[in-house]
Enzyme design. Structure first.
Site, mmCIF file in Angstrom:
data_model
loop_
_atom_site.group_PDB
_atom_site.id
_atom_site.type_symbol
_atom_site.label_atom_id
_atom_site.label_comp_id
_atom_site.label_asym_id
_atom_site.label_seq_id
_atom_site.Cartn_x
_atom_site.Cartn_y
_atom_site.Cartn_z
ATOM 1 N N HIS A 34 17.171 3.405 1.508
ATOM 2 C CA HIS A 34 16.002 3.439 2.383
ATOM 3 C C HIS A 34 15.249 2.101 2.356
ATOM 4 O O HIS A 34 14.915 1.547 3.389
ATOM 5 C CB HIS A 34 15.094 4.569 1.889
ATOM 6 C CG HIS A 34 14.928 4.598 0.390
ATOM 7 N ND1 HIS A 34 15.995 4.733 -0.470
ATOM 8 C CD2 HIS A 34 13.845 4.411 -0.406
ATOM 9 C CE1 HIS A 34 15.578 4.669 -1.719
ATOM 10 N NE2 HIS A 34 14.270 4.470 -1.710
ATOM 11 N N ARG A 35 15.021 1.570 1.137
ATOM 12 C CA ARG A 35 14.239 0.330 1.017
ATOM 13 C C ARG A 35 15.022 -0.857 1.595
ATOM 14 O O ARG A 35 14.469 -1.677 2.332
ATOM 15 C CB ARG A 35 13.881 0.064 -0.458
ATOM 16 C CG ARG A 35 13.075 -1.218 -0.683
ATOM 17 C CD ARG A 35 12.441 -1.264 -2.050
ATOM 18 N NE ARG A 35 11.572 -0.126 -2.261
ATOM 19 C CZ ARG A 35 11.913 0.963 -2.936
ATOM 20 N NH1 ARG A 35 13.088 1.042 -3.541
ATOM 21 N NH2 ARG A 35 11.084 1.967 -3.027
ATOM 22 N N PHE A 89 15.044 3.839 -10.723
ATOM 23 C CA PHE A 89 13.717 4.271 -11.168
ATOM 24 C C PHE A 89 13.327 5.515 -10.385
ATOM 25 O O PHE A 89 14.042 5.952 -9.477
ATOM 26 C CB PHE A 89 12.686 3.150 -10.985
ATOM 27 C CG PHE A 89 12.399 2.822 -9.538
ATOM 28 C CD1 PHE A 89 13.268 2.024 -8.818
ATOM 29 C CD2 PHE A 89 11.255 3.305 -8.901
ATOM 30 C CE1 PHE A 89 13.010 1.718 -7.481
ATOM 31 C CE2 PHE A 89 10.992 2.994 -7.570
ATOM 32 C CZ PHE A 89 11.875 2.207 -6.864
ATOM 33 N N ASP A 99 15.568 8.385 -8.661
ATOM 34 C CA ASP A 99 16.974 7.966 -8.548
ATOM 35 C C ASP A 99 17.952 8.838 -9.351
ATOM 36 O O ASP A 99 19.063 9.091 -8.871
ATOM 37 C CB ASP A 99 17.137 6.499 -8.973
ATOM 38 C CG ASP A 99 16.748 5.525 -7.870
ATOM 39 O OD1 ASP A 99 16.610 5.964 -6.714
ATOM 40 O OD2 ASP A 99 16.583 4.332 -8.178
ATOM 41 N N ASP A 102 5.858 1.598 1.130
ATOM 42 C CA ASP A 102 5.490 2.902 0.598
ATOM 43 C C ASP A 102 6.663 3.829 0.860
ATOM 44 O O ASP A 102 7.251 3.801 1.943
ATOM 45 C CB ASP A 102 4.205 3.431 1.238
ATOM 46 C CG ASP A 102 3.525 4.444 0.326
ATOM 47 O OD1 ASP A 102 3.333 4.142 -0.864
ATOM 48 O OD2 ASP A 102 3.190 5.559 0.793
ATOM 49 N N HIS A 112 10.897 -2.841 -10.405
ATOM 50 C CA HIS A 112 12.185 -2.371 -9.858
ATOM 51 C C HIS A 112 12.269 -2.688 -8.367
ATOM 52 O O HIS A 112 13.308 -3.112 -7.864
ATOM 53 C CB HIS A 112 12.340 -0.861 -10.057
ATOM 54 C CG HIS A 112 12.454 -0.445 -11.478
ATOM 55 N ND1 HIS A 112 13.600 -0.599 -12.213
ATOM 56 C CD2 HIS A 112 11.550 0.125 -12.300
ATOM 57 C CE1 HIS A 112 13.417 -0.141 -13.436
ATOM 58 N NE2 HIS A 112 12.175 0.294 -13.521
ATOM 59 N N LYS A 113 11.176 -2.427 -7.657
ATOM 60 C CA LYS A 113 11.177 -2.710 -6.212
ATOM 61 C C LYS A 113 11.382 -4.207 -5.973
ATOM 62 O O LYS A 113 12.144 -4.605 -5.086
ATOM 63 C CB LYS A 113 9.848 -2.269 -5.579
ATOM 64 C CG LYS A 113 9.663 -0.765 -5.456
ATOM 65 C CD LYS A 113 8.399 -0.481 -4.654
ATOM 66 C CE LYS A 113 8.131 1.002 -4.511
ATOM 67 N NZ LYS A 113 6.900 1.265 -3.740
HETATM 68 P P1 IMP Z 1 5.630 4.333 -4.034
HETATM 69 O O1 IMP Z 1 6.273 3.831 -2.801
HETATM 70 O O2 IMP Z 1 5.602 3.278 -5.095
HETATM 71 O O3 IMP Z 1 4.281 4.950 -3.770
HETATM 72 O O4 IMP Z 1 6.583 5.437 -4.620
HETATM 73 C C1 IMP Z 1 6.368 6.815 -4.465
HETATM 74 C C2 IMP Z 1 7.190 7.582 -5.477
HETATM 75 O O5 IMP Z 1 8.546 7.554 -5.106
HETATM 76 C C3 IMP Z 1 7.117 7.064 -6.906
HETATM 77 O O6 IMP Z 1 7.160 8.189 -7.753
HETATM 78 C C4 IMP Z 1 8.351 6.233 -7.048
HETATM 79 O O7 IMP Z 1 8.823 6.206 -8.383
HETATM 80 C C5 IMP Z 1 9.308 6.978 -6.131
HETATM 81 N N1 IMP Z 1 10.236 6.032 -5.520
HETATM 82 C C6 IMP Z 1 9.941 5.005 -4.679
HETATM 83 N N2 IMP Z 1 11.044 4.359 -4.328
HETATM 84 C C7 IMP Z 1 12.068 4.972 -4.970
HETATM 85 C C8 IMP Z 1 13.461 4.717 -5.013
HETATM 86 O O8 IMP Z 1 14.002 3.790 -4.407
HETATM 87 N N3 IMP Z 1 14.175 5.577 -5.770
HETATM 88 C C9 IMP Z 1 13.623 6.603 -6.474
HETATM 89 N N4 IMP Z 1 12.333 6.870 -6.482
HETATM 90 C C10 IMP Z 1 11.547 6.046 -5.718
#
Ligand code: IMP
Length: 193
Positions: free
Chosen positions: A178-179, A149, A152, A68, A11-12
């Site tokens: 944010h991303r 994901f 969200d 992250d 997804h990222k």
């Molecule tokens: P990480 O950056 O992959 O360690 O994500 C940390 C947590 O935040 C995980 O449970 C991801 O599913 C959630 N997460 C990361 N980015 C998003 C996003 O853009 N939307 C929703 N959940 C996110």
């Protein structure tokens, strides 16, 4: 230019790909033969993003960036924050994390939250850069939407129209997220070189 994106989260990768300039060749971890789990043992988003990118650079010799992300909920003192992925346990299950979040918040009227992303770029021992992005919003009473994901389905961005991120298209989420904001910093930096 070639850069690896150090994440196994498809997804990222889908979100980031349309944000990058055409001249940048984006490599996945599979593309560089990296199939192991990346270390993520730091107590901050900054530390974890850097740890993942540095690991790939050190072991594969490829310029790399990692992200992250944490969900910081005001009424929970900023939790789950850096522990967002493992909030409901080591299984890292999104549905469990969302259920725990809604349970912890209960009928709490203050639903304010924000997503924060830190992107770390590592291309050499003395070539380490950091970018960040955030989006403010509220936690919905129940999950809504099939897209996106993680958290969200319960995150409603303040700058949006009341829909959760999971109810938006990828392009709509990328206008606010944010991303996308952290990656915009990365792209501006690369273009200015
Ligand atoms: P990480 O950056 O992959 O360690 O994500 C940390 C947590 O935040 C995980 O449970 C991801 O599913 C959630 N997460 C990361 N980015 C998003 C996003 O853009 N939307 C929703 N959940 C996110």
């Amino acid at each position: 230019m070639r850069l690896c994106f150090a994440s196994n989260n498809a997804h990222k990768l889908d979100e980031i790909r349309p944000l990058l300039p055409a001249g940048l060749q984006l490599l996945s971890l599979a593309d560089i033969g990296c199939h192991e789990e990346l270390p993520e043992t730091q107590p901050t988003l900054e530390g974890n993003a850097h740890q993942k990118a540095q690991y790939v650079f050190d072991h594969y010799g490829v310029g790399c960036f990692a992200d992250d992300t944490g969900l910081e909920v005001e009424a929970l003192g900023g939790e789950p924050g850096v522990y967002s992925a493992r909030y409901a346990g080591p299984q890292r299950e999104a549905a469990d994390n969302v259920a725990k979040l809604l349970h912890e918040l209960g009928a709490q009227p203050n639903r304010a939250a924000r997503f924060r992303t830190v992107v770390s770029l590592v291309r050499g021992a003395a070539d380490v850069q950091e970018f960040s992005g955030e989006v403010a919003g509220t936690i919905a009473a129940a999950p809504t939407g099939q897209g996106g994901f993680g958290y969200d389905p319960v995150f409603v961005p303040s700058e949006g129209d009341g829909r959760t991120f999971a109810e938006m298209t990828l392009a709509e989420k990328n206008l606010l997220s944010h991303r996308a904001r952290a990656v915009a910093g990365l792209v501006a930096f690369l273009k200015a070189e």
